[in-house]
Design an enzyme around this catalytic site. Structure first.
Site, short mmCIF file in Angstrom:
data_model
loop_
_atom_site.label_atom_id
_atom_site.label_comp_id
_atom_site.label_asym_id
_atom_site.label_seq_id
_atom_site.Cartn_x
_atom_site.Cartn_y
_atom_site.Cartn_z
N MET A 1 5.12 -1.70 -2.18
CA MET A 1 3.72 -1.35 -1.92
C MET A 1 3.37 -0.01 -2.54
O MET A 1 4.09 0.98 -2.38
CB MET A 1 3.48 -1.34 -0.41
CG MET A 1 2.08 -0.98 -0.01
SD MET A 1 0.88 -2.21 -0.64
CE MET A 1 -0.54 -1.17 -0.83
N GLU A 2 2.22 0.03 -3.20
CA GLU A 2 1.81 1.15 -4.03
C GLU A 2 1.09 2.28 -3.29
O GLU A 2 0.30 3.00 -3.91
CB GLU A 2 0.89 0.62 -5.14
CG GLU A 2 -0.50 0.13 -4.67
CD GLU A 2 -0.62 -1.37 -4.45
OE1 GLU A 2 0.41 -2.03 -4.21
OE2 GLU A 2 -1.76 -1.88 -4.50
N GLY B 1 7.59 -7.42 -2.01
CA GLY B 1 8.50 -6.66 -2.87
C GLY B 1 8.37 -5.16 -2.65
O GLY B 1 9.35 -4.47 -2.37
N GLU C 1 4.49 -0.77 -9.24
CA GLU C 1 3.91 0.08 -8.18
C GLU C 1 3.44 1.41 -8.76
O GLU C 1 2.39 1.91 -8.37
CB GLU C 1 4.93 0.32 -7.05
CG GLU C 1 5.54 -0.95 -6.44
CD GLU C 1 4.54 -2.03 -6.08
OE1 GLU C 1 3.38 -1.70 -5.75
OE2 GLU C 1 4.91 -3.22 -6.14
#
Ligand code: PHE
Ligand code: ZN
Length: 850
Positions: free
Chosen positions: A256-257, A254, A291
């Protein structure tokens, strides 16, 4: 290709790395086939470690040269990385490698998507960019120089300086390599600003491909709302001058942080009323929040090793679910989460892939980004909060943020915080992290001399590697209602710790009706032999919105199972009339009423039958579900037009909970109406739709009754330029196809010029939809299994991570009859025997085959 004999990594084997990293300087010279990455890393012996083996991870890298303290060295290379003799004290490591982002189809490391460069490093992708101790407990300050002809060059942290063809970034917060990110491309931004609670100004940007600028406003609103919420609820403010979000079309997950530079699957951020459904909007809001929240739970406090993945994911999912509950409707969110948990986590926990929330071993960590780690991990946090109470939870979180800021932590650290704040011993609670499987909870009740007694028994069936289970701590929320419907005992939290335990409620004048496991207070399978009468009573009177919904769900399931097994000829019409009365209650939130109209999925019914010792037959399940929907539509025929009118939205489109709820109810009603009018109402809605929710629900209604040919053509013509909308077009035709046609439809669509197996969204649109068409996938002749296996084998050679994840479509294979089992086993064996199969898929199929 990866090595033939995959190695297993064990939690018990953890040792710290022999060296700490003071800082990292990277210079990346971009080129599609020959990108050069130069690194300068200051290492110093780690006083906490014994082992002085200097091993740097590195995969698919061409090493050009390496130096230590300025003198050339010749390290020993393997396909996993390199080893080198190093000085006793601190030293500077320098190296240059060459990589080829254009041929990176695994979408891990540095890769290209539509001419833009981007990175994905979690979990172990940084080792495909340069040689490095690629493990989360090695945290360092990064300075990055990017050289390339692209107008936009981004990395983590704050911008330092830039000029024609280059840019430099500095991230002051020490971070593990998995949070590194770099983006370069011809991008446009949607800018905004945010003032933090301490008055700091933050620049916000959402970066997208030209043409997508119009789809950023909603994501930006969601970002600002998340930032405010984390300040208000958790007291955490943002900690850099700039926060960048980038949308990319080719992405395995979905989003990415990455610190200060979140990278999103474009499906998880781009939104507009014309192209996105209400469900898309809600999901985007949640993922943006998720995120963003990782900045504290994941980035500032990270994981010591990948076994601790739930430390950041369980907590961050929990936080994003709290956020959504606050922004929208808490009961609706809770019911949606439980539907999702039962659809995705229960099958995992009750099958061959079952693993603890904190696994103890793995071959490929990418295979453990699961519903168990994420969603069950979040349930565990929810239980902890229920047990200690809201105030104590808030205190514990403050202590966690203070005590562990800048550290790489474990579940032990997390629980210790709660132990210190409460004085409680959480040893038994910790079993939620170490025991796999879904506990089953039996309830018996007795009423004597004004005392009502609930007796619970818990039992967790054996799971792979765990035959014996110990009792877990179960928070069981209970309320009691009088036979006239008054609440005589409000929600009370019982704390069950034994295998069998009784709880008394005294001073009652008459036998009450119990509402057990309110709000789904623990993720268990509740086994309660409630009568149909009692369930109807709870549907009408329970004050807990979750349990009212749950009572209805149980009635639906019983009715469907009775038809499937032939115990009843058709649906329980008395219940359907009672339900209609509830659905007609205009005082109830339309979103909640829409949830009451939902039926258990065919896969869920298969699992329920299996649990009762009945071998599920996908065709009879499908037939019963269809017959049920048809009968319901006919029974309610007279009321449908009036109900539908109530769901009309006249105000301009807003993707908020209020309008979305009306549209959700409207969509359910339209699906019923279509079974009666040959699709006239659905066609009219399709033709006049000005938003994707209305258009797509009309389209699916038409597909379900086999009247969608012209609508599908029109839809394709209207949306062929929009990849995200076309994913929907691919998906619905297969998901809602008659079972006998699903495989053919999927085959046909793979021939469509817009089918691109390298794009994970498109691949999932087709094959995720096939796997989700229960009776279609489980066709008796095994054609569904064979088709999926063929494509997973093809995909595995290009993108092991996505292929491996999709192998889980077979995880329920042991539920079915001997013939289907044999066909699924054959498909799995065929995948397993593929020469050069990735470590990712090898692990998945071996675990499923047992
Ligand atoms: N850490 C990401 C998230 O939870 C998920 C992710 C995992 C993305 C691995 C890419 C690769 O938000
Ligand atoms: Zn996450």
């Amino acid at each position: 290709m990866k090595d033939a004999a995959p190695q297993t990594v064990y939690l018990a084997d953890y040792t710290p790395f022999g060296y700490g990293v003071e800082d990292v300087h990277l210079t990346v010279r971009l080129d599609p086939g020959k990108t050069r990455v130069q690194s300068r890393i200051r290492f110093a012996p780690n006083p906490e470690a014994q082992d002085r083996d200097f091993f740097l991870h590195g995969e698919e890298l061409t090493l050009l040269w390496a130096k230590i303290d300025g003198a050339a060295v010749t390290p020993q290379l393997s396909d996993q990385g390199l080893r080198c003799t190093v000085p006793d004290g601190p030293f500077i490591w320098e190296a240059e490698v060459e990589i080829a982002p254009e041929s990176n189809t695994a979408l891990e490391g540095l890769y290209m998507s539509n001419g833009m460069y981007c990175t994905q490093c979690e979990a172990e992708g940084f080792r495909k960019i340069t040689f490095y101790p690629d493990r989360p407990d090695v945290m360092a300050v990064f300075t990055v120089r990017i050289e390339g002809p692209h107008p936009v060059l981004l990395s983590n942290g704050n911008p330092v300086d830039s000029g024609e063809g280059w840019a430099e970034w500095h991230d002051p917060w020490p971070k593990p390599a998995y949070l590194f990110a770099l983006v370069a491309g011809d991008l446009v931004n949607h800018p905004d600003r945010f003032t933090t609670m301490s008055g700091k100004e933050v620049e916000l940007n959402i970066w997208v491909r030209p043409g997508d600028e119009g789809k950023c406003a909603f994501g930006m609103q969601a970002l600002k709302a998340s930032m405010r919420w984390d300040e208000e609820v958790y007291g955490r403010e943002y900690d850099l001058d700039i926060f960048n979000v980038v949308a990319v079309d080719d992405f395995n997950m979905g989003a990415m942080e990455n610190k200060g530079l979140n990278i999103f699957n474009s499906a998880a951020v781009l939104a507009s009323p014309e192209t996105s459904t209400d469900a898309n909007f809600e999901r985007i809001e949640a993922i943006i929040a998720h995120e963003y929240f990782h900045n504290r739970t994941g980035n500032r406090i990270t994981c010591r090793d990948w076994f601790q993945l739930c430390l950041k994911e369980g907590l961050t999912v929990y936080r994003d679910s709290e956020f959504t509950s606050d922004m929208r409707s808490a009961p609706v969110k809770r019911i949606g989460d439980v539907i999702d948990l039962r659809a995705r986590q229960f099958p995992e926990d009750q099958g061959p892939l079952s693993h603890p929330v904190r696994p103890e071993s793995f071959q490929e960590i990418n295979n453990f980004y699961t519903a168990t780690v994420y969603e069950k991990g979040a349930e565990v946090i929810g239980m902890l909060k229920r047990l200690v109470g809201d105030e104590v939870y808030a205190k514990a979180l403050t202590l966690y943020f203070d005590r562990h800021d800048g550290q790489a932590c474990t579940i032990e650290d997390w629980l210790k915080v709660f132990e210190d704040v409460t004085g409680r011993d959480l040893t038994q609670f910790k079993r939620w992290y170490s025991q796999s499987g879904t506990p089953h909870l039996q309830v018996a009740e007795r009423f004597e001399n004004g005392t009502f007694t609930l007796t619970f028994k818990q039992r967790t069936p054996p799971t792979p590697g765990q035959d014996e289970k110990l009792p877990q701590v179960l928070p069981i929320a209970v309320g009691l209602l009088s036979p006239s419907g008054d609440e005589v005992v409000p929600t009370t939290l019982l704390e069950m710790t034994e295998a069998e335990q009784s709880f008394d409620f005294g001073g009652l004048s008459e036998r009450p009706v119990a509402s057990v496991l309110r709000g789904f207070s623990a993720p268990v399978v509740l086994e309660r032999a409630a009568s149909r009468q009692e369930r109807l009573f709870l549907l009408a009177h329970d004050t807990d919105p979750f349990n009212r919904w749950e009572a209805n769900r149980a009635l639906a399931q019983e009715s469907l199972i009775a038809s499937i097994t032939g115990a009843e000829a058709g649906p329980d019409t008395a219940w359907l009339s009672a339900l209609l009365e509830v659905v007609k209650n205009a005082a109830q939130d339309p979103a909640y009423r829409a949830l009451l109209l939902g039926l258990p999925s065919q896969s869920e019914l298969a699992q329920a039958l299996h649990q009762r010792g009945v071998t599920p037959d996908p065709d009879s399940i499908h037939a019963a579900a269809e017959a049920h929907r048809q009968t319901r539509a006919e029974l309610w025929q007279a009321d449908l037009p009036m109900l539908a009118r109530e769901t009309e939205v006249t105000a301009p489109f807003r993707p908020d909970a209020e309008q979305a709820g009306k549209r959700a109810l409207g969509s359910s009603l339209l699906a019923m109406q279509s079974r009666l009018d040959g699709g006239a109402a659905a066609q009219a809605q399709f033709d006049g739709a000005d938003n994707m929710t209305a258009q797509l629900s009309a389209l699916t209604s038409l597909i379900t009754i086999g009247a969608a040919d012209s609508a599908l053509r029109a839809f394709e013509k209207q949306w062929r330029h929009d990849r995200l909308v076309m994913d929907k077009w691919f998906g619905v035709q297969i998901a809602y196809a008659p079972p006998a046609m699903a495989v053919e439809m999927a085959g046909l669509l793979t021939e469509h010029p817009a089918f691109d197996m390298k794009n994970p969204n498109r691949f999932r649109a087709v094959f995720g939809a096939l796997a989700g068409n229960h009776a279609g996938f489980h066709r008796a002749d095994g054609a569904g299994y064979d088709q999926l296996a063929d494509w997973l084998i093809k995909l595995d050679a290009k993108n092991p991570q996505t292929a491996a994840r999709m192998c889980s479509a077979f995880q329920t294979w042991r539920r079915y009859d001997a013939d289907r089992q044999a066909r699924m086993r054959a498909a799995l064996t065929r995948i397993a025997d593929t020469p050069g199969l990735s470590r990712d898929s090898t692990e998945m199929v071996t675990r499923m085959l047992g």
